[in-house]
Design an enzyme around this catalytic site. Sequence first.
Site: not given
Length: 460
Positions: A143, A175, A274, A283
């Site tokens: 990235t 992941e 959530y 990330c």
Amino acid sequence: MPPLPDLLPPDIRYLLERETQTMRVTIVGTGYVGLVTGVCLADTGNHVIGLDVDAGKVERLNRGECTIYEPGLTDLLVANLAAGRFRATTNLKEAVEHAEIIFIAIGTPPKADGSADLSMIEKAVQDIARAVNKKTVMVMKSTVPVGTCQRVESLVTPLARHPVIVVSNPEFLKEGSAVDDFQRPDRVVIGSEDADAARIMQELYQPFVRNRHPILVVRRAASEMIKYAANCYLSTRISFINQIANICEALGIDVDEVRSGIGYDARIGSHFMYPGAGYGGSCFPKDVQAMYHVAKAAGVEADLLSAVHQVNERQKNLLVERVRAHFKGDLTGRTFALWGIAFKPKTDDIREAPALRIIDGLLAAGAKIRASDPKALDHLRQEYGARVEYFTDAYAAVKGADALIICTEWNEFRSPDFDRIRESLKKPLIFDGRNLYSCSQMQARGFTYYSIGRPRVDGR
Ligand SMILES: NC(=O)c1ccc[n+]([C@@H]2O[C@H](COP(=O)([O-])OP(=O)(O)OC[C@H]3O[C@@H](n4cnc5c(N)ncnc54)[C@H](O)[C@@H]3O)[C@@H](O)[C@H]2O)c1
């Protein structure tokens, strides 16, 4: 091979044609992204070398030992090593000469100011450029900020004896479900101004889009931007619901009711929203900050992104503040059991995990930590050594503790033996950073139960 008859259905025709179209690929960096990418590409018939500077990692991979925990990855690694389609090396020359396509999957950690540190990538691509022995497609999987592919091209072109075409191909795997995400992506994004390179990339990804999900070919800068925009949006959803949760809590409202009330709005949905102890991982935190810096450099005040980051930073401190308040500010000599260290379930990755912030806060306040996690204890031990106690048995961690704190929503923690927890703790006290349990049931089970955005309950 003679041409295939035209009457074959396209799917079968494609499969037969593939036999002759496998490619020689090198993946530079065999971490979470590089290893998954390499092994999955090998599994579709390509010949893949994983290049890494970490000799220990390379040795373990060649023995069939997975260096990260990721469901399904070990089986794929072992199968493709055995088939001779994947191997790892530290030898850059060998790895570069092997490949017609070279993926860069090296880390891009944040600098002190939050902008992306590209120094590892810049060094690697220059070393690679000096070694290319034919026209090569270099694929930026890491990235990277907008403009990086162009900069990489300008770095490598004067050093390489053959053309190096730089293509952007951001990775969207998660992941914990990385193999599945790679093999069945929602979409593949390819950023290329070069038609031939784009075609080679489309061919490489064909086996993964049999579900008809698209391969989007866009300009390189747009491709780089898509990755950051996606991560910034997802982080924004989390910070949004966390902020709403905190307001709900102050007003005595249950955020779960609010979440379902807004989630049924088709424009909103309740997925990926959530309330909890904040987002972590390698990330979201870094990409939100890096995007902020990209915007600033372009003269745009990205105040939404800076707020998303700040809300998350505060959220990561919330549980420690709550614990402190419960014990009237004095945690000296108290012991806390922590369930879940990884930044999310089904991974051993603890980078930027909210659990680490909680451990640091509690240790600094003089408390002791008894940590349990299904996969992340080795990584935790490497960072905290003797400062923390480690338990593979989650119930053993709870024994004699002043409270249980839940940081990661592993399935193992969703329906625990509450009687055992109650008997093991000094008092029945749980701080839940992932809202795993129903407040009314916790009350009935006799626990004092704190969660996020829901009123505290005190057991009968
Ligand atoms: N982890 C994720 O879930 C994820 C998802 C999408 C994108 N990304 C991006 O992918 C990139 C890689 O992330 P990661 O989590 O896989 O990183 P990682 O730290 O797990 O792996 C990086 C690997 O690169 C190796 N390396 C460093 N310098 C090297 C060099 N010069 N030559 C060869 N190997 C070298 C390291 O030894 C390490 O094994 C980052 O830019 C990240 O933002 C990560």
